[in-house]
Design a protein around this motif. Structure first.
Motif, PDB file in Angstrom:
ATOM      1  N   GLY A  17       0.893  -0.969  -0.076  1.00  0.00           N
ATOM      2  CA  GLY A  17      -0.228  -0.113   0.172  1.00  0.00           C
ATOM      3  C   GLY A  17       0.813   1.298   0.053  1.00  0.00           C
ATOM      4  O   GLY A  17       2.034   1.270  -0.055  1.00  0.00           O
ATOM      5  N   ASP A  18       0.221   2.434   0.067  1.00  0.00           N
ATOM      6  CA  ASP A  18       0.792   3.675   0.025  1.00  0.00           C
ATOM      7  C   ASP A  18       0.379   4.600   1.111  1.00  0.00           C
ATOM      8  O   ASP A  18      -0.623   4.392   1.627  1.00  0.00           O
ATOM      9  N   GLY A  19       0.872   5.593   1.403  1.00  0.00           N
ATOM     10  CA  GLY A  19       0.469   6.446   2.429  1.00  0.00           C
ATOM     11  C   GLY A  19       1.084   6.476   3.571  1.00  0.00           C
ATOM     12  O   GLY A  19       2.119   5.975   3.522  1.00  0.00           O
ATOM     13  N   PRO A  20       0.384   6.981   4.683  1.00  0.00           N
ATOM     14  CA  PRO A  20       0.820   7.099   6.105  1.00  0.00           C
ATOM     15  C   PRO A  20       1.093   5.410   6.642  1.00  0.00           C
ATOM     16  O   PRO A  20       0.226   4.428   6.135  1.00  0.00           O
ATOM     17  N   THR A  21       2.255   5.127   7.314  1.00  0.00           N
ATOM     18  CA  THR A  21       2.528   3.741   7.582  1.00  0.00           C
ATOM     19  C   THR A  21       1.693   3.421   8.704  1.00  0.00           C
ATOM     20  O   THR A  21       1.696   4.257   9.897  1.00  0.00           O
ATOM     21  N   VAL A  22       1.024   2.203   8.917  1.00  0.00           N
ATOM     22  CA  VAL A  22       0.564   1.741   9.907  1.00  0.00           C
ATOM     23  C   VAL A  22       1.411   0.269  10.413  1.00  0.00           C
ATOM     24  O   VAL A  22       1.280  -0.594   9.372  1.00  0.00           O
ATOM     25  N   ALA A  23       1.956   0.166  11.523  1.00  0.00           N
ATOM     26  CA  ALA A  23       2.692  -1.019  11.742  1.00  0.00           C
ATOM     27  C   ALA A  23       2.041  -1.756  12.765  1.00  0.00           C
ATOM     28  O   ALA A  23       1.396  -1.508  13.778  1.00  0.00           O
ATOM     29  N   PHE A  24       1.718  -3.101  12.389  1.00  0.00           N
ATOM     30  CA  PHE A  24       1.242  -3.779  13.356  1.00  0.00           C
ATOM     31  C   PHE A  24       2.399  -4.869  14.364  1.00  0.00           C
ATOM     32  O   PHE A  24       3.418  -5.516  13.572  1.00  0.00           O
ATOM     33  N   VAL A  25       2.017  -5.159  15.574  1.00  0.00           N
ATOM     34  CA  VAL A  25       3.024  -5.914  16.407  1.00  0.00           C
ATOM     35  C   VAL A  25       2.255  -6.854  16.977  1.00  0.00           C
ATOM     36  O   VAL A  25       1.140  -6.812  17.770  1.00  0.00           O
ATOM     37  N   GLY A  26       2.771  -8.138  16.758  1.00  0.00           N
ATOM     38  CA  GLY A  26       2.219  -9.382  17.109  1.00  0.00           C
ATOM     39  C   GLY A  26       2.176  -9.661  18.730  1.00  0.00           C
ATOM     40  O   GLY A  26       3.061  -9.162  19.447  1.00  0.00           O
ATOM     41  N   ASP A  27       1.174 -10.616  18.952  1.00  0.00           N
ATOM     42  CA  ASP A  27       1.209 -11.253  20.396  1.00  0.00           C
ATOM     43  C   ASP A  27       2.073 -12.261  20.411  1.00  0.00           C
ATOM     44  O   ASP A  27       2.443 -12.989  19.764  1.00  0.00           O
ATOM     45  N   VAL A  28       2.048 -12.921  21.646  1.00  0.00           N
ATOM     46  CA  VAL A  28       3.191 -14.146  22.174  1.00  0.00           C
ATOM     47  C   VAL A  28       2.801 -15.020  21.090  1.00  0.00           C
ATOM     48  O   VAL A  28       1.482 -15.670  21.024  1.00  0.00           O
ATOM     49  N   GLY A  29       3.545 -15.738  20.376  1.00  0.00           N
ATOM     50  CA  GLY A  29       3.564 -16.895  19.703  1.00  0.00           C
ATOM     51  C   GLY A  29       3.093 -16.685  18.216  1.00  0.00           C
ATOM     52  O   GLY A  29       3.444 -17.354  17.387  1.00  0.00           O
ATOM     53  N   TYR A  30       1.965 -15.843  18.099  1.00  0.00           N
ATOM     54  CA  TYR A  30       1.392 -15.685  16.916  1.00  0.00           C
ATOM     55  C   TYR A  30       2.149 -15.169  15.579  1.00  0.00           C
ATOM     56  O   TYR A  30       2.768 -14.211  15.768  1.00  0.00           O
ATOM     57  N   GLY A  31       1.939 -15.755  14.183  1.00  0.00           N
ATOM     58  CA  GLY A  31       2.485 -15.147  13.139  1.00  0.00           C
ATOM     59  C   GLY A  31       1.960 -13.955  12.721  1.00  0.00           C
ATOM     60  O   GLY A  31       0.914 -13.558  13.141  1.00  0.00           O
ATOM     61  N   TYR A  39      -4.888  -6.116   7.768  1.00  0.00           N
ATOM     62  CA  TYR A  39      -3.979  -5.771   6.631  1.00  0.00           C
ATOM     63  C   TYR A  39      -4.780  -5.335   5.545  1.00  0.00           C
ATOM     64  O   TYR A  39      -4.630  -4.213   4.803  1.00  0.00           O
ATOM     65  N   ASP A  40      -5.605  -6.386   5.044  1.00  0.00           N
ATOM     66  CA  ASP A  40      -6.347  -6.137   3.826  1.00  0.00           C
ATOM     67  C   ASP A  40      -7.419  -4.999   4.147  1.00  0.00           C
ATOM     68  O   ASP A  40      -7.541  -4.208   2.889  1.00  0.00           O
ATOM     69  N   ALA A  41      -7.755  -4.642   5.187  1.00  0.00           N
ATOM     70  CA  ALA A  41      -8.833  -3.363   5.166  1.00  0.00           C
ATOM     71  C   ALA A  41      -8.170  -2.147   4.731  1.00  0.00           C
ATOM     72  O   ALA A  41      -8.668  -1.053   4.391  1.00  0.00           O
ATOM     73  N   LEU A  42      -7.040  -2.071   5.474  1.00  0.00           N
ATOM     74  CA  LEU A  42      -6.057  -0.575   5.519  1.00  0.00           C
ATOM     75  C   LEU A  42      -5.221  -0.445   4.582  1.00  0.00           C
ATOM     76  O   LEU A  42      -5.086   0.580   4.070  1.00  0.00           O
ATOM     77  N   THR A  43      -4.847  -1.601   3.678  1.00  0.00           N
ATOM     78  CA  THR A  43      -3.643  -1.443   2.614  1.00  0.00           C
ATOM     79  C   THR A  43      -4.324  -0.757   1.690  1.00  0.00           C
ATOM     80  O   THR A  43      -5.474  -0.982   1.034  1.00  0.00           O
TER      81      THR A  43
END
Length: 257
Positions: A17-31, A39-43
């Protein structure tokens, strides 16, 4: 596939995607599968960035112990490698703790969205957290999703099981991530002055409701909302919560970018 390096540890990340960056930080164990719905909704209007915490997916899995400060430094390495100037952070569980630590130590963050997060690891239920591990077997999603959701979505659960086998942290890596969460103590919350939204599951076995509410009350610009469900309530109710997230990001993107 881009990688960043922190203290010799290789960290895999992906963007779209383009524009301002949204970074996702995962929980214990999860990929990174955990963020597929968001991701699909915001990209598109936003650039979305997902990364594998050390011990997860295609990132290195050094021996523990891990701690949240190190994971926040990992996140800084990823953002610096990609050339991100400003970023909206979205974190779940351990990822929410990393986002809090990051916002206190570094200056790229502009908003925080935290799911099922507490300000202190001592407030978590360690046994419930351990039960979420892929190593726990067939019931490892019971603490994440409600009985109704699991019963109504067998095909989705099969896909999630495949994604987990490919990317989740297991064994010593899971234990190291869990220890990082359980040992966490947030920096002074009054110093985390970013606009922050906190969502928490009313039946979350890992993060008690009062712990999530205490986090909200300690944040100067924090707001909180209870969500039906368990530790993965933000996946179970992804459509509603991604709409809320989009509105929140749009509000502060207008002011900050």
């Amino acid at each position: 596939m881009p990688t960043a390096t922190n203290d010799g540890v290789s960290l895999h990340y992906e963007t779209d995607g383009d524009g301002p960056t949204v970074a996702f930080v995962g929980d214990v164990g999860y990929g990174a599968w955990l963020w597929g719905w968001h991701y699909d909704a915001l990209t598109g209007p936003y650039e979305t960035l997902v990364w594998d915490l050390r011990g997860t997916g295609d990132s290195d899995a050094p021996d523990g112990p891990y701690d949240v400060a190190t994971l926040a430094a990992d996140l800084e390495a990823v953002l610096a490698d990609h050339g991100v100037g400003r970023v909206h952070l979205v974190g779940a569980g351990l990822g929410g703790m990393v986002a809090l630590q990051y916002a206190h130590e570094f200056n790229r963050a502009r908003t925080l969205t935290l799911y099922c997060t507490a300000a202190a690891g001592s407030e978590l239920d360690a046994d419930a957290l351990a039960s979420l591990s892929l190593d726990a077997g067939a019931d490892s999603l019971a603490g994440a999703f409600s009985d109704g959701f699991r019963g109504a979505n067998p095909d989705l659960l099969e896909r999630i099981a495949e994604w987990r086998r490919a990317d989740d942290a297991t064994g010593a890596a899971f234990d190291a991530q869990a220890a990082a969460a359980l040992d966490f103590d947030a920096p002074p919350l009054y110093e985390v002055t970013l606009p922050t939204e906190v969502y928490y599951g009313v039946e979350d076995p890992v993060v008690p409701t009062d712990a999530a509410e205490s986090l909200v009350s300690g944040l100067p610009r924090g707001s909180g909302e209870a969500v039906e469900g368990r530790h993965g309530c933000f996946v179970e109710h992804a459509t509603v919560l991604t709409d809320r997230l989009t509105a929140f990001l749009d509000e502060y993107t207008d002011h900050e970018f």
